[in-house]
Write an enzyme that holds these catalytic residues in place. Structure first.
Site: not given
Ligand code: PEP
Length: 253
Positions: A9, A11, A95, A97, A167, A173, A213
């Site tokens: 990904n 991003k 996702h 985010e 996730e 992250g 991660s």
């Protein structure tokens, strides 16, 4: 036997020029894998460039979001047809985010999933709990509910093609990876709920990824778990070292 699938990904990183160079560097470094499908999920504007850069290799390209309508007055959005016409085969949906910054909910994830499937894309549907939810002991309950809502109205045939990425938000992250046991437990619970919705045939064939991660030193243990069929990888997918994640069984350097 389910084939592993490892998706990067990217991003909101890399303009088309940089994305072309990155894709080429990753190919040259040996990102393809004998035992895993490899996908680069890139910013929408990078899709044509990256599709060109991976042409002739086994690497596929995906988007990071898809709108639920085929066209219309939805400024800033992108349709399934636009993604496939540009050469994308996969798309990430829901996702964390997108949920955190752009108001995505389980209901919009459901709508986007239906649109992606209708448009012939292979969706990667993200689910996962916050740190507070894990500490309150509601992880499995929450993830089961996220999956149930996301898959509302989806046929068994379409469900079998869909990839689910577990996730945990606290691992994205942060460098704080879930233990293999924590990841396996939730991925197994996801397979169980898919089995309840669609039966054991679909549960056995659906691929469930872990994301959060993932790095060269933890990939083999995570992806070696019986219910973890690969990973969704953020930060580490932007570096040449990603080849050691896609080739986690026999690292290249
Ligand atoms: C992600 O963006 O889906 C992700 C898992 O990020 P990271 O690997 O950087 O934690």
């Amino acid at each position: 036997m389910r084939k592993k699938i490892i998706a990067g990904n990217w991003k909101m990183n890399a303009n088309p020029t940089e994305a072309t160079a990155l894709a080429k560097r990753l190919i040259e470094a040996g990102v393809e894998s004998d035992y895993a499908d490899v996908v680069f999920c890139v910013p929408a504007i990078d899709i044509p460039a990256v599709v060109g850069a991976v042409k002739g290799t086994g690497v596929a390209v995906g988007g990071q979001n898809v709108h639920f309508k085929p066209s219309g007055a939805y400024t800033g959005e992108i349709s399934a047809d636009m993604l496939t016409d540009a050469g994308a085969r996969y798309v990430i949906i829901g996702h964390s985010e997108r949920r955190q910054y752009f108001g995505e909910t389980d209901e919009t994830v459901n709508l986007r999933l239906a649109a992606a499937l209708a448009g012939g894309l292979i969706p990667i549907v993200c689910v996962g709990e916050s740190l507070g939810q894990r500490e309150r002991g509601v992880t499995i309950e929450l993830v089961r509910s996220q999956v149930k809502t996301a898959f509302g109205g989806v046929s068994a045939e379409d469900a079998a093609k869909t990839i689910i990425a577990y996730e945990p938000i606290w691992a994205i992250g942060t460098g704080r990876v879930a233990t293999a046991e924590q990841a396996q437990d939730v991925c197994a619970a996801i397979r169980t709920v898919i089995g309840e919705l669609y039966g054991s045939g679909v549960a056995d064939s659906v691929r469930v990824q872990y994301g959060g991660s993932v790095a060269r030193d933890n990939a083999a243990e995570l992806f070696g778990q019986p219910d973890i069929d690969g990973g969704l990888v953020g930060g580490a997918s932007l570096k040449e070292d990603f080849v050691n994640i896609t080739n986690y069984k026999a690292r290249k350097g």
